[in-house]
Design a protein around this motif. Structure first.
Motif, PDB file in Angstrom:
ATOM      1  N   ASN A  39     -29.060 -70.003  -9.172  1.00 50.68           N
ATOM      2  CA  ASN A  39     -29.954 -68.891  -8.862  1.00 50.68           C
ATOM      3  C   ASN A  39     -29.575 -68.158  -7.577  1.00 50.68           C
ATOM      4  N   LEU A  40     -28.887 -68.816  -6.662  1.00 45.01           N
ATOM      5  CA  LEU A  40     -28.605 -68.222  -5.353  1.00 45.01           C
ATOM      6  C   LEU A  40     -27.644 -67.048  -5.481  1.00 45.01           C
ATOM      7  N   GLN A  41     -28.070 -65.870  -4.962  1.00 48.09           N
ATOM      8  CA  GLN A  41     -27.278 -64.643  -5.045  1.00 48.09           C
ATOM      9  C   GLN A  41     -26.887 -64.099  -3.676  1.00 48.09           C
ATOM     10  N   THR A  42     -27.706 -64.324  -2.659  1.00 51.14           N
ATOM     11  CA  THR A  42     -27.451 -63.777  -1.323  1.00 51.14           C
ATOM     12  C   THR A  42     -27.542 -64.892  -0.301  1.00 51.14           C
ATOM     13  N   LEU A  43     -26.530 -64.976   0.583  1.00 49.42           N
ATOM     14  CA  LEU A  43     -26.524 -66.005   1.618  1.00 49.42           C
ATOM     15  C   LEU A  43     -25.989 -65.420   2.918  1.00 49.42           C
ATOM     16  N   TYR A  44     -26.896 -65.175   3.861  1.00 50.49           N
ATOM     17  CA  TYR A  44     -26.552 -64.735   5.221  1.00 50.49           C
ATOM     18  C   TYR A  44     -27.371 -65.589   6.201  1.00 50.49           C
ATOM     19  N   TRP A  45     -26.761 -66.363   7.073  1.00 55.60           N
ATOM     20  CA  TRP A  45     -25.342 -66.576   7.226  1.00 55.60           C
ATOM     21  C   TRP A  45     -25.041 -68.030   6.956  1.00 55.60           C
ATOM     22  N   LEU A  46     -23.812 -68.288   6.515  1.00 54.67           N
ATOM     23  CA  LEU A  46     -23.324 -69.648   6.353  1.00 54.67           C
ATOM     24  C   LEU A  46     -22.417 -69.968   7.537  1.00 54.67           C
ATOM     25  N   LYS A  47     -22.801 -70.972   8.314  1.00 46.84           N
ATOM     26  CA  LYS A  47     -21.998 -71.353   9.478  1.00 46.84           C
ATOM     27  C   LYS A  47     -20.931 -72.355   9.058  1.00 46.84           C
ATOM     28  N   VAL A  48     -19.677 -72.057   9.440  1.00 46.00           N
ATOM     29  CA  VAL A  48     -18.558 -72.932   9.121  1.00 46.00           C
ATOM     30  C   VAL A  48     -17.854 -73.291  10.417  1.00 46.00           C
ATOM     31  N   ALA A  49     -17.729 -74.585  10.713  1.00 47.34           N
ATOM     32  CA  ALA A  49     -17.079 -75.073  11.925  1.00 47.34           C
ATOM     33  C   ALA A  49     -15.893 -75.953  11.558  1.00 47.34           C
ATOM     34  N   SER A  50     -14.967 -76.082  12.504  1.00 40.11           N
ATOM     35  CA  SER A  50     -13.746 -76.842  12.237  1.00 40.11           C
ATOM     36  C   SER A  50     -14.019 -78.318  12.011  1.00 40.11           C
ATOM     37  N   LEU A  51     -15.101 -78.827  12.558  1.00 41.86           N
ATOM     38  CA  LEU A  51     -15.421 -80.249  12.414  1.00 41.86           C
ATOM     39  C   LEU A  51     -16.140 -80.548  11.100  1.00 41.86           C
ATOM     40  N   ASP A  52     -16.575 -79.519  10.399  1.00 43.14           N
ATOM     41  CA  ASP A  52     -17.283 -79.718   9.140  1.00 43.14           C
ATOM     42  C   ASP A  52     -16.282 -79.917   8.000  1.00 43.14           C
ATOM     43  N   LYS A  53     -16.775 -80.458   6.932  1.00 38.47           N
ATOM     44  CA  LYS A  53     -15.939 -80.578   5.746  1.00 38.47           C
ATOM     45  C   LYS A  53     -15.792 -79.207   5.085  1.00 38.47           C
ATOM     46  N   LYS A  54     -14.736 -79.075   4.288  1.00 38.59           N
ATOM     47  CA  LYS A  54     -14.475 -77.796   3.643  1.00 38.59           C
ATOM     48  C   LYS A  54     -15.634 -77.422   2.729  1.00 38.59           C
ATOM     49  N   PRO A  55     -16.125 -76.185   2.829  1.00 36.88           N
ATOM     50  CA  PRO A  55     -17.213 -75.772   1.933  1.00 36.88           C
ATOM     51  C   PRO A  55     -16.709 -75.623   0.506  1.00 36.88           C
ATOM     52  N   ASN A  56     -17.507 -76.092  -0.427  1.00 36.11           N
ATOM     53  CA  ASN A  56     -17.174 -76.002  -1.838  1.00 36.11           C
ATOM     54  C   ASN A  56     -18.045 -74.930  -2.473  1.00 36.11           C
ATOM     55  N   PHE A  57     -17.479 -73.731  -2.611  1.00 29.01           N
ATOM     56  CA  PHE A  57     -18.255 -72.605  -3.131  1.00 29.01           C
ATOM     57  C   PHE A  57     -18.478 -72.697  -4.639  1.00 29.01           C
ATOM     58  N   ARG A  58     -17.934 -73.711  -5.279  1.00 32.48           N
ATOM     59  CA  ARG A  58     -18.256 -73.920  -6.700  1.00 32.48           C
ATOM     60  C   ARG A  58     -19.733 -74.265  -6.880  1.00 32.48           C
ATOM     61  N   MET A  59     -20.379 -74.727  -5.808  1.00 33.66           N
ATOM     62  CA  MET A  59     -21.787 -75.105  -5.895  1.00 33.66           C
ATOM     63  C   MET A  59     -22.713 -73.899  -5.980  1.00 33.66           C
ATOM     64  N   VAL A  60     -22.199 -72.715  -5.628  1.00 38.56           N
ATOM     65  CA  VAL A  60     -23.010 -71.482  -5.682  1.00 38.56           C
ATOM     66  C   VAL A  60     -22.225 -70.433  -6.460  1.00 38.56           C
ATOM     67  N   PRO A  61     -22.026 -70.627  -7.748  1.00 45.61           N
ATOM     68  CA  PRO A  61     -21.107 -69.792  -8.525  1.00 45.61           C
ATOM     69  C   PRO A  61     -21.562 -68.352  -8.731  1.00 45.61           C
ATOM     70  N   ASN A  62     -22.863 -68.065  -8.562  1.00 46.39           N
ATOM     71  CA  ASN A  62     -23.376 -66.721  -8.855  1.00 46.39           C
ATOM     72  C   ASN A  62     -23.674 -65.905  -7.605  1.00 46.39           C
TER      73      ASN A  62
END
Length: 477
Positions: free
Chosen positions: A208-231
């Motif tokens: 269902n998720l269509q809009t996402l502001y903001w997603l914070k990405v840091a070097s110490l975090d694991k790689k984000p898997n955008f397959r979880m929000v396909p739409n």
């Protein structure tokens, strides 16, 4: 059709009927904000109040139970003494419009609010977290808040019907603290939070998720898997820490994404992702400090229509495109840049329509066979299109003719008609030309020179016609 598409169709219908007016257009020409005429607003408010659908709460009107509450006062009017005994399903929306209001304590659990669907408190400045009773409003679809406190204790997971969540901090130096399970809400479609709010992509797929502001990405975090929000259709990424180019590689799986924003915080160097969403139409970069040679990578995006480069997104005094690209690019915005020399021609931007630039001086050193010129080099000035520029020259011509019309109407009209063809032809050379050759003048001097030549030409032609008319009149008499 999705809910958003249906809503947009309703809005377009109201605009076409002139019941709603366009207030602001985006750089790509889409509706950004709207307004209604004062008279239309008066009629709508009067009918809503008469039908007991709306209650406006201000210093002159006492609150009462209605479907929509419009709060326009500095005090908190929703109390148990006023609404404690009304019908449970009466109030569906509460909108707070009073600016600069500070609140530390309030309660939101009364029988009349159990079925509340819309709660907009974005203009209320909360100083101590938020009332915990908000999470008991399980029928909420829309929630907008503004606070400087921690929201860790709020049990957002109880809002199972929430579709839109907007949470901001009204003090920039006090970043929000949100629980990490916000994106886990089942029905959530649109999330807007501050850039520095840590949010991780959900572990389970959220279609269902269509809009996402903001997603914070840091070097110490694991790689984000955008397959979880396909739409996802709109995404803003705030980056802190050095990231490898492959860190955001899963962006290529967002096949529906149309708008993408990158903003960089404390990073020594930013690298463009190794892959972009295939249907990306609008890209915004800010504080990325990329070299201009990296622009060739962006130019290969097949469907990119709008490109915004803000606050030194690219660095360097010279931009010299080395590859052909930007096949669908219609608008470029470049603000706060040290760019001085741009070696470009129309082959690099075959369908460009708008160029908005904030540099004080810019020199084009493009080739002469396919020139790309700039008409305006000022802060966010929209370039005139072909028709508007031609119309301006013709209108200036007609003003000059009007001065002599009383003496020789017939002769001046013939002169004007013959001149219009030449002026339109020459204006096309000074203006944009055809779709394959973008030519946008170089400054106001071009326009001023064209006006002077128009006036000089008309004056000469009209004077010659008047002399011929006088000679003919002398012979006849």
């Amino acid at each position: 059709m999705s809910l958003e598409e249906v809503a947009e169709s309703y809005l377009d219908d109201l605009i076409n009927r002139n019941l709603v007016q366009i207030n602001e257009l985006s750089i790509e020409g889409k509706v950004k904000s709207c307004k209604v005429h004062d008279r239309v607003h008066e009629v709508c408010v009067r009918e809503a109040i008469t039908g007991n659908a709306l209650c406006i709460i201000n210093d002159n009107h006492a609150p009462k139970a209605s479907r929509w509450l419009s709060v326009q006062t500095s005090y908190w009017p929703i109390t148990q003494a006023r609404y404690g005994n009304c019908t449970p399903d009466k109030i569906h929306s509460v909108l707070y419009f009073s600016k600069g209001v500070y609140h530390s304590k309030c309660r939101l659990v009364y029988p009349c609010l159990k079925f509340l669907r819309v709660l907009d408190l974005s203009l209320v400045k909360w100083s101590k977290c938020m009332p915990s009773e908000i999470t008991n409003l399980v029928h909420l679809r829309y929630l907008a808040l503004s606070t400087i406190g921690s929201l860790y204790k709020l049990r957002f997971f109880k809002l199972k019907n929430l579709q839109t969540l907007i949470v901001t901090s009204w003090i920039e130096k006090c970043p929000l603290q949100l629980p990490c399970d916000v994106l886990g809400l089942r029905q959530l479609r649109h999330l807007h939070v501050d850039k520095r709010c840590s949010q991780y992509l959900p572990r389970l797929v959220k279609k269902n998720l269509q809009t996402l502001y903001w997603l914070k990405v840091a070097s110490l975090d694991k790689k984000p898997n955008f397959r979880m929000v396909p739409n996802l259709k709109e995404l803003g990424i705030y980056i802190e820490g050095q990231l490898a180019p492959s860190y955001l590689g899963s962006l290529v799986h967002l096949h529906l994404l149309e708008k993408l924003k990158f903003e960089v915080g404390r990073v020594e160097r930013f690298y463009l992702p190794i892959g972009f969403p295939p249907n990306l139409k609008k890209l915004t970069l800010r504080y990325t400090y990329l070299p201009w040679k990296e622009m060739d990578t962006i130019g290969q995006l097949p469907r990119l229509e709008v490109l915004k480069l803000k606050d030194f997104a690219f660095c360097g005094s010279k931009w010299e495109p080395s590859k052909l690209g930007f096949w669908e690019l219609k608008a470029i915005l470049i603000s706060h840049s040290n760019l001085k020399y741009w070696n470009a021609n129309s082959n690099h931007f075959p369908v460009l329509e708008r160029l908005i630039f904030s540099a004080k001086k810019l020199l084009f050193v493009g080739t002469t066979d396919c020139p790309l010129h700039v008409r305006e080099v000022r802060t966010k000035v929209e370039l005139p299109n072909n028709e508007s520029y031609e119309k301006e020259i013709v209108e200036n011509s007609e003003e000059s003719v009007d001065r002599y019309e009383e003496e020789s109407v017939k002769s001046s009209k013939e002169s004007v008609e013959s001149f219009e063809e030449e002026s339109v032809k020459s204006s096309k050379e000074l203006s944009f030309g055809n779709s394959k050759e973008l030519s946008v003048g170089c400054s106001d001097q071009v326009r001023l020179k064209a006006r002077k030549s128009v006036r000089k030409y008309l004056k000469k032609k009209v004077s010659k016609s008047l002399n011929a008319f006088k000679e003919l009149k002398r012979k006849v008499l």
